[in-house]
Design a protein around this motif. Structure first.
Motif, PDB file in Angstrom:
ATOM      1  N   GLY A  18       0.860  -1.183   0.000  1.00  0.00           N
ATOM      2  CA  GLY A  18       0.000   0.000   0.000  1.00  0.00           C
ATOM      3  C   GLY A  18       0.895   1.231   0.000  1.00  0.00           C
ATOM      4  N   PRO A  19       0.344   2.393   0.304  1.00  0.00           N
ATOM      5  CA  PRO A  19       1.159   3.612   0.264  1.00  0.00           C
ATOM      6  C   PRO A  19       2.401   3.563   1.159  1.00  0.00           C
ATOM      7  CG  PRO A  19      -1.165   4.179   0.375  1.00  0.00           C
ATOM      8  CD  PRO A  19      -1.086   2.691   0.528  1.00  0.00           C
ATOM      9  N   ALA A  20       2.289   2.983   2.371  1.00  0.00           N
ATOM     10  CA  ALA A  20       3.462   2.967   3.262  1.00  0.00           C
ATOM     11  C   ALA A  20       4.568   2.084   2.675  1.00  0.00           C
ATOM     12  CB  ALA A  20       3.064   2.471   4.656  1.00  0.00           C
ATOM     13  N   GLY A  21       4.214   0.874   2.274  1.00  0.00           N
ATOM     14  CA  GLY A  21       5.205  -0.060   1.740  1.00  0.00           C
ATOM     15  C   GLY A  21       5.850   0.465   0.469  1.00  0.00           C
ATOM     16  N   LEU A  22       5.036   1.018  -0.424  1.00  0.00           N
ATOM     17  CA  LEU A  22       5.590   1.496  -1.698  1.00  0.00           C
ATOM     18  C   LEU A  22       6.420   2.760  -1.526  1.00  0.00           C
ATOM     19  CD1 LEU A  22       2.684   0.855  -4.236  1.00  0.00           C
ATOM     20  CD2 LEU A  22       4.692  -0.562  -3.742  1.00  0.00           C
ATOM     21  N   MET A  23       5.980   3.633  -0.619  1.00  0.00           N
ATOM     22  CA  MET A  23       6.769   4.855  -0.391  1.00  0.00           C
ATOM     23  C   MET A  23       8.131   4.486   0.182  1.00  0.00           C
ATOM     24  SD  MET A  23       6.432   8.178  -0.725  1.00  0.00           S
ATOM     25  CE  MET A  23       8.022   8.922  -0.861  1.00  0.00           C
ATOM     26  N   GLU A  56      -1.292  16.156   4.223  1.00  0.00           N
ATOM     27  CA  GLU A  56      -0.584  17.229   4.914  1.00  0.00           C
ATOM     28  C   GLU A  56       0.444  17.834   3.967  1.00  0.00           C
ATOM     29  OE1 GLU A  56       1.405  15.427   8.212  1.00  0.00           O
ATOM     30  OE2 GLU A  56      -0.451  15.008   9.305  1.00  0.00           O
ATOM     31  N   ARG A  57       0.884  19.009   4.323  1.00  0.00           N
ATOM     32  CA  ARG A  57       1.897  19.689   3.522  1.00  0.00           C
ATOM     33  C   ARG A  57       3.132  18.813   3.276  1.00  0.00           C
ATOM     34  NH1 ARG A  57       4.298  24.695   6.581  1.00  0.00           N
ATOM     35  NH2 ARG A  57       4.237  23.072   8.139  1.00  0.00           N
ATOM     36  N   ASP A  58       3.636  18.173   4.333  1.00  0.00           N
ATOM     37  CA  ASP A  58       4.861  17.381   4.178  1.00  0.00           C
ATOM     38  C   ASP A  58       4.632  16.071   3.422  1.00  0.00           C
ATOM     39  OD1 ASP A  58       6.418  19.302   5.252  1.00  0.00           O
ATOM     40  OD2 ASP A  58       6.691  18.337   7.208  1.00  0.00           O
ATOM     41  N   LEU A  63       5.986  13.335  -1.782  1.00  0.00           N
ATOM     42  CA  LEU A  63       5.663  12.794  -3.104  1.00  0.00           C
ATOM     43  C   LEU A  63       6.359  13.575  -4.214  1.00  0.00           C
ATOM     44  CD1 LEU A  63       1.812  12.256  -2.708  1.00  0.00           C
ATOM     45  CD2 LEU A  63       3.511  10.467  -3.028  1.00  0.00           C
ATOM     46  N   VAL A  64       6.345  14.869  -4.086  1.00  0.00           N
ATOM     47  CA  VAL A  64       6.863  15.717  -5.164  1.00  0.00           C
ATOM     48  C   VAL A  64       8.397  15.766  -5.126  1.00  0.00           C
ATOM     49  CG1 VAL A  64       6.891  18.050  -6.127  1.00  0.00           C
ATOM     50  CG2 VAL A  64       4.750  17.091  -5.225  1.00  0.00           C
ATOM     51  N   ASP A  65       8.953  16.078  -3.951  1.00  0.00           N
ATOM     52  CA  ASP A  65      10.401  16.313  -3.871  1.00  0.00           C
ATOM     53  C   ASP A  65      11.234  15.043  -4.057  1.00  0.00           C
ATOM     54  OD1 ASP A  65       9.570  18.843  -3.394  1.00  0.00           O
ATOM     55  OD2 ASP A  65      10.286  18.965  -1.319  1.00  0.00           O
ATOM     56  N   ASP A  70       4.392  14.667  -9.559  1.00  0.00           N
ATOM     57  CA  ASP A  70       3.870  15.982  -9.159  1.00  0.00           C
ATOM     58  C   ASP A  70       2.391  16.110  -9.560  1.00  0.00           C
ATOM     59  OD1 ASP A  70       3.995  16.252 -11.858  1.00  0.00           O
ATOM     60  OD2 ASP A  70       5.325  18.001 -11.862  1.00  0.00           O
ATOM     61  N   ARG A  71       1.770  14.966  -9.825  1.00  0.00           N
ATOM     62  CA  ARG A  71       0.369  15.000 -10.233  1.00  0.00           C
ATOM     63  C   ARG A  71      -0.519  15.656  -9.162  1.00  0.00           C
ATOM     64  NH1 ARG A  71      -4.135  10.969 -10.985  1.00  0.00           N
ATOM     65  NH2 ARG A  71      -3.024   9.477  -9.673  1.00  0.00           N
ATOM     66  N   VAL A  72      -0.134  15.458  -7.882  1.00  0.00           N
ATOM     67  CA  VAL A  72      -0.927  16.073  -6.813  1.00  0.00           C
ATOM     68  C   VAL A  72      -1.034  17.593  -7.004  1.00  0.00           C
ATOM     69  CG1 VAL A  72       1.108  15.986  -5.268  1.00  0.00           C
ATOM     70  CG2 VAL A  72      -1.139  16.437  -4.307  1.00  0.00           C
ATOM     71  N   LEU A  73       0.054  18.199  -7.476  1.00  0.00           N
ATOM     72  CA  LEU A  73       0.040  19.655  -7.646  1.00  0.00           C
ATOM     73  C   LEU A  73      -0.838  20.078  -8.826  1.00  0.00           C
ATOM     74  CD1 LEU A  73       3.832  20.483  -7.090  1.00  0.00           C
ATOM     75  CD2 LEU A  73       1.960  20.475  -5.414  1.00  0.00           C
TER      76      LEU A  73
END
Ligand code: PHB
Length: 398
Positions: A18-23, A56-58, A63-65, A70-73
């Motif tokens: 899921g998001p945690a494992g893949l991140m 959240e901001r971070d 995801l972006v940095d 950067d799709r979220v943006l």
């Protein structure tokens, strides 16, 4: 018939993609560390699970940095505040003005898709749709994850560190023996009735209602699909509710002298979301570390689940890199300690926001008036609003 398993070696095995494992896999790949991530769900299954949509901001920065996407943006919506609505009046909590931060509406499903695409793009090893997952040897020198892959082949992956990112119903949290772990629970005597509706947005930002009219949350998924919730009994049967009855509930909770009304449409999904708070400590046992929902659950008020999971792996990625470079596995204890500090602050915030807005079935007149006093304190005091703004947009990493 027995077949000899296919053996693979990797540095970090990750149970749960899921998001945690893949991140985590993505962060480790950037540090030159190989991983194999496995998940019992098929990719399409994860992509169609509806989860909260506030970053959240971070989380956005992560995801972006780090180059996930950067799709979220481009496709997400920046929210510079929320509306707290009670007594028929809206009170804006202005995140920008209070703490100079904002949140982003971007569904968890999209975060998952971005991460899964990034793993594919970068040649990461992710196995979806596996069965019979078993983890062994977490206190030995070489933990192993065994499974049957989606094509039916037996597989064994040996690694140096095993990460349990397999959620609240996963197998990894139970690998920590009872006398080595402590579990903290809280159950709540209410739940959320969640709907997806084909309707235009009712509000540019999220609306949380509380007080006499009861809890409701107005959120969104896309221009044409809206997500809303209201407080219900945990045993509520969603099939017993007609669309009209649901809309009556929602409308009565947001109604006020300002004449505000939600824009209605056909309801395409109805589900009950249970509430619970849970933490398992410590988050390390031998060569096993837990991340995200495998170690903790928060109630959905405040949308912290995904953000907290991402905060875990931000720390974990760093710590694993150091631990492998120095061959000092005891550094994994630092991960547990640092992650738990944020976990408990977040547990408090999610609990507080839940009790601020929900009604206990047996609440007395005193409880009701006291809660109204609390809501007034939050919106009329800058210090009160600022705590909400700071916690909601996320405490700085580290
Ligand atoms: C959602 O969009 O599903 C959502 C938003 C905010 C919350 C919880 C859920 O606090």
């Amino acid at each position: 018939m027995t077949t000899t398993p296919v053996r693979t070696r990797t540095r970090v095995g990750i149970v749960g993609a899921g998001p945690a494992g893949l991140m985590l896999a993505h962060l480790l790949a950037r540090a030159g560390i190989d991983t194999v991530a496995v998940d019992v769900r098929r990719r399409e299954e994860i992509e169609t699970t509806h989860r909260a949509g506030i970053l959240e901001r971070d989380s956005v920065r992560l995801l972006v940095d780090t180059g996930v996407s950067d799709r979220v943006l481009r496709e997400g919506h920046e929210h510079r505040g929320i509306d707290l609505r009670f007594g028929g009046e809206s009170h804006r909590i202005d995140f920008e003005a209070l703490v100079g931060a904002s949140t982003w509406l971007y569904p968890q499903t999209d975060v998952f898709v971005d991460l899964a695409d990034a793993r594919e793009r970068d040649g990461g090893d992710v196995r979806f749709g596996v069965t019979d997952v078993a983890v062994e040897g977490v206190t030995s020198g070489c933990p192993t994850v065994r499974f049957t892959d989606a094509e039916g082949r037996a597989q064994e992956v040996d690694c140096e560190i095993m990460v349990g990112a397999d959620g609240s119903r996963g197998i990894c949290r139970d690998l920590v023996p009872q006398d080595r772990r402590r579990r903290y629970y809280r159950e709540y005597p209410f739940a959320w009735f969640g709907i997806l509706t084909e309707a235009p947005r009712s509000s540019e930002e999220l609306i949380y209602t509380g007080g006499d009219q009861g809890f409701a949350l107005v959120s969104s998924r896309t221009e044409t699909i809206q997500r809303m919730y209201f407080q219900c009994d945990p045993t509520e049967d969603v099939t017993a509710w007609s669309d009209d009855q649901v809309w009556d509930q929602m409308q009565s909770r947001v109604a006020g002298p300002d004449g505000f009304r939600l824009r209605e449409g056909p309801i395409v999904n109805k589900t009950v979301l249970p509430f619970r708070s849970f933490v398992q400590e410590p988050m390390r046992h031998g060569r096993l570390v837990l991340a995200g929902d495998a170690a903790h659950t928060v109630p959905p008020t405040g949308a912290k689940g995904l953000n907290l999971a991402l905060a875990d792996v931000r720390v974990l990625g760093e710590v694993i890199e150091q631990a492998l470079a120095t061959h000092d596995l005891d550094l994994l204890d630092d991960y547990s300690e640092r992650a738990l500090a944020r976990v408990w602050r977040t547990q408090h915030f999610s609990y507080w926001m839940t009790t601020l807005l929900h009604r206990l079935p047996d609440s007395s007149d005193f409880d009701v008036r006291r809660q109204r006093g609390e809501l007034e304190s939050v919106v009329s005091s800058e210090a009160g609003s600022r705590y909400l703004a700071e916690a909601y947009t996320g405490w700085p990493a580290g």
